[in-house]
Design a protein around this motif. Structure first.
Motif, PDB file in Angstrom:
ATOM      1  N   MET A   1       0.872  -1.364   0.019  1.00 22.80           N
ATOM      2  CA  MET A   1       0.131  -0.163  -0.159  1.00 22.80           C
ATOM      3  C   MET A   1       0.944   1.138  -0.077  1.00 22.80           C
ATOM      4  O   MET A   1       0.274   2.130  -0.406  1.00 22.80           O
ATOM      5  CB  MET A   1      -0.963  -0.054   1.179  1.00 22.80           C
ATOM      6  N   ILE A   2       1.944   1.126   0.595  1.00 21.32           N
ATOM      7  CA  ILE A   2       3.002   2.277   0.656  1.00 21.32           C
ATOM      8  C   ILE A   2       4.299   1.961   0.097  1.00 21.32           C
ATOM      9  O   ILE A   2       4.826   0.981   0.308  1.00 21.32           O
ATOM     10  CB  ILE A   2       3.026   2.988   2.206  1.00 21.32           C
ATOM     11  N   GLN A   3       5.089   2.818  -0.499  1.00 17.42           N
ATOM     12  CA  GLN A   3       6.407   2.841  -0.774  1.00 17.42           C
ATOM     13  C   GLN A   3       6.885   4.207  -0.916  1.00 17.42           C
ATOM     14  O   GLN A   3       6.231   5.203  -1.002  1.00 17.42           O
ATOM     15  CB  GLN A   3       6.698   1.988  -2.307  1.00 17.42           C
ATOM     16  N   SER A   4       8.129   3.999  -0.688  1.00 17.96           N
ATOM     17  CA  SER A   4       8.975   5.155  -0.777  1.00 17.96           C
ATOM     18  C   SER A   4       9.310   5.507  -2.365  1.00 17.96           C
ATOM     19  O   SER A   4       9.704   4.304  -2.952  1.00 17.96           O
ATOM     20  CB  SER A   4      10.281   5.316   0.123  1.00 17.96           C
ATOM     21  N   PHE A  52      -0.659  16.734  -1.703  1.00 22.17           N
ATOM     22  CA  PHE A  52      -0.889  15.284  -1.837  1.00 22.17           C
ATOM     23  C   PHE A  52      -1.596  15.492  -3.172  1.00 22.17           C
ATOM     24  O   PHE A  52      -2.545  16.237  -3.422  1.00 22.17           O
ATOM     25  CB  PHE A  52      -2.102  14.875  -0.573  1.00 22.17           C
ATOM     26  N   GLU A  53      -0.961  14.785  -4.214  1.00 24.88           N
ATOM     27  CA  GLU A  53      -1.396  14.896  -5.542  1.00 24.88           C
ATOM     28  C   GLU A  53      -0.691  13.747  -6.140  1.00 24.88           C
ATOM     29  O   GLU A  53       0.084  13.211  -6.191  1.00 24.88           O
ATOM     30  CB  GLU A  53      -0.745  16.162  -6.239  1.00 24.88           C
ATOM     31  N   HIS A  54      -2.015  13.245  -7.178  1.00 24.84           N
ATOM     32  CA  HIS A  54      -1.694  11.933  -7.982  1.00 24.84           C
ATOM     33  C   HIS A  54      -1.152  10.813  -6.891  1.00 24.84           C
ATOM     34  O   HIS A  54      -0.174  10.329  -7.266  1.00 24.84           O
ATOM     35  CB  HIS A  54      -0.899  12.164  -8.973  1.00 24.84           C
ATOM     36  N   LYS A  55      -1.709  10.586  -5.598  1.00 28.50           N
ATOM     37  CA  LYS A  55      -1.756   9.484  -4.900  1.00 28.50           C
ATOM     38  C   LYS A  55      -0.295   9.667  -3.945  1.00 28.50           C
ATOM     39  O   LYS A  55       0.148   8.680  -3.627  1.00 28.50           O
ATOM     40  CB  LYS A  55      -1.824   8.170  -5.592  1.00 28.50           C
ATOM     41  N   THR A  56       0.498  10.944  -4.239  1.00 26.23           N
ATOM     42  CA  THR A  56       1.765  11.105  -3.668  1.00 26.23           C
ATOM     43  C   THR A  56       1.883  12.221  -2.738  1.00 26.23           C
ATOM     44  O   THR A  56       1.351  13.512  -2.951  1.00 26.23           O
ATOM     45  CB  THR A  56       2.898  11.359  -4.983  1.00 26.23           C
ATOM     46  N   LEU A  57       2.202  11.795  -1.569  1.00 31.58           N
ATOM     47  CA  LEU A  57       2.272  12.767  -0.474  1.00 31.58           C
ATOM     48  C   LEU A  57       3.907  13.226  -0.576  1.00 31.58           C
ATOM     49  O   LEU A  57       4.754  12.604  -0.709  1.00 31.58           O
ATOM     50  CB  LEU A  57       2.180  12.047   0.836  1.00 31.58           C
ATOM     51  N   THR A  58       4.020  14.614  -0.560  1.00 26.56           N
ATOM     52  CA  THR A  58       5.259  15.140  -0.690  1.00 26.56           C
ATOM     53  C   THR A  58       5.367  16.195   0.501  1.00 26.56           C
ATOM     54  O   THR A  58       4.488  16.926   0.722  1.00 26.56           O
ATOM     55  CB  THR A  58       5.409  16.124  -1.898  1.00 26.56           C
ATOM     56  N   ILE A  59       6.531  16.082   1.283  1.00 28.96           N
ATOM     57  CA  ILE A  59       6.828  16.860   2.374  1.00 28.96           C
ATOM     58  C   ILE A  59       8.251  17.476   2.106  1.00 28.96           C
ATOM     59  O   ILE A  59       9.008  16.849   1.854  1.00 28.96           O
ATOM     60  CB  ILE A  59       7.095  16.122   3.806  1.00 28.96           C
ATOM     61  N   ILE A  88       3.858   7.106  -1.733  1.00 28.57           N
ATOM     62  CA  ILE A  88       2.792   6.886  -2.515  1.00 28.57           C
ATOM     63  C   ILE A  88       1.780   6.146  -1.604  1.00 28.57           C
ATOM     64  O   ILE A  88       2.110   5.124  -0.856  1.00 28.57           O
ATOM     65  CB  ILE A  88       3.053   5.935  -3.629  1.00 28.57           C
ATOM     66  N   PHE A  89       0.590   6.753  -1.668  1.00 27.52           N
ATOM     67  CA  PHE A  89      -0.506   6.061  -0.826  1.00 27.52           C
ATOM     68  C   PHE A  89      -1.818   5.917  -1.661  1.00 27.52           C
ATOM     69  O   PHE A  89      -2.021   6.653  -2.518  1.00 27.52           O
ATOM     70  CB  PHE A  89      -1.156   6.690   0.403  1.00 27.52           C
ATOM     71  N   LYS A  90      -2.457   4.941  -1.426  1.00 30.37           N
ATOM     72  CA  LYS A  90      -3.817   4.353  -2.315  1.00 30.37           C
ATOM     73  C   LYS A  90      -4.933   4.495  -1.632  1.00 30.37           C
ATOM     74  O   LYS A  90      -5.035   4.474  -0.128  1.00 30.37           O
ATOM     75  CB  LYS A  90      -3.693   3.264  -2.693  1.00 30.37           C
ATOM     76  N   ASN A  91      -6.343   5.088  -2.049  1.00 31.68           N
ATOM     77  CA  ASN A  91      -7.543   5.184  -1.405  1.00 31.68           C
ATOM     78  C   ASN A  91      -7.307   6.117  -0.324  1.00 31.68           C
ATOM     79  O   ASN A  91      -7.967   5.732   0.852  1.00 31.68           O
ATOM     80  CB  ASN A  91      -7.928   3.571  -1.130  1.00 31.68           C
ATOM     81  N   ILE A  92      -7.002   7.159  -0.648  1.00 35.14           N
ATOM     82  CA  ILE A  92      -6.934   8.206   0.612  1.00 35.14           C
ATOM     83  C   ILE A  92      -8.024   9.264   0.499  1.00 35.14           C
ATOM     84  O   ILE A  92      -8.271   9.654  -0.595  1.00 35.14           O
ATOM     85  CB  ILE A  92      -5.509   9.289   0.478  1.00 35.14           C
ATOM     86  N   ASP A  93      -8.713   9.529   1.437  1.00 36.40           N
ATOM     87  CA  ASP A  93      -9.762  10.313   1.677  1.00 36.40           C
ATOM     88  C   ASP A  93      -9.299  11.908   1.676  1.00 36.40           C
ATOM     89  O   ASP A  93      -8.896  12.362   2.753  1.00 36.40           O
ATOM     90  CB  ASP A  93     -10.737  10.435   2.916  1.00 36.40           C
ATOM     91  N   THR A  94      -8.911  12.481   0.485  1.00 36.54           N
ATOM     92  CA  THR A  94      -8.251  13.774   0.388  1.00 36.54           C
ATOM     93  C   THR A  94      -8.804  15.101   1.388  1.00 36.54           C
ATOM     94  O   THR A  94      -7.828  15.754   1.713  1.00 36.54           O
ATOM     95  CB  THR A  94      -7.818  14.203  -0.866  1.00 36.54           C
ATOM     96  N   ASN A  95     -10.014  14.802   1.405  1.00 36.25           N
ATOM     97  CA  ASN A  95     -10.685  15.902   2.024  1.00 36.25           C
ATOM     98  C   ASN A  95     -10.400  15.915   3.495  1.00 36.25           C
ATOM     99  O   ASN A  95     -10.603  16.963   4.118  1.00 36.25           O
ATOM    100  CB  ASN A  95     -12.195  15.864   1.880  1.00 36.25           C
TER     101      ASN A  95
END
Length: 122
Positions: A1-4, A52-59, A88-95
């Motif tokens: 579900m998650i990968q760097s 968070f855009e296109h299933k990708t979290l960027t910090i 990368i994360f799948k199925n996130i409730d972005t709101n």
């Protein structure tokens, strides 16, 4: 579900030729969310950008040094730098994504969007 998404070869090369250093993180999953905890000591929340855009979290954490032009520095190890990590994360409730900062630890919670619906038979 998650990968760097970090590329080991690229990261090693960048660390040798630049001041770019990634910060340490802990990522864990509960039944209803993912949590990313990032060590960012010395950064203020205004120094940090989270997307968070296109299933990708960027910090992204940026620090700009305050060099005094009328001073002679004997040691200056607190220079400007920029650090970032992506996951990368799948199925996130972005709101419902939220973030907080406490004692140099950034915590980002990413609620999992429920994709399955229990249907009862009439």
């Amino acid at each position: 579900m998650i990968q760097s998404t970090n590329n080991l070869t690229k990261d090693l090369l960048e660390s040798l030729v630049s001041d770019h250093h990634d910060f340490k993180v802990t990522v864990y999953q509960t039944q209803d969310s993912y949590t990313v905890e990032a060590e960012l000591p010395g950064y203020q929340k205004d120094d940090i950008t989270i997307n968070f855009e296109h299933k990708t979290l960027t910090i992204l954490a940026k620090r700009v040094s305050n060099i005094q032009q009328d001073s002679t520095y004997l040691i200056n190890e607190r220079n400007s730098n920029e650090q970032s990590r992506q996951f990368i994360f799948k199925n996130i409730d972005t709101n419902k994504i939220n973030a907080s900062m406490n004692n140099g630890i950034l915590t980002v919670k990413l609620p999992i969007k429920q994709t399955k619906t229990q249907i009862s038979i009439d």
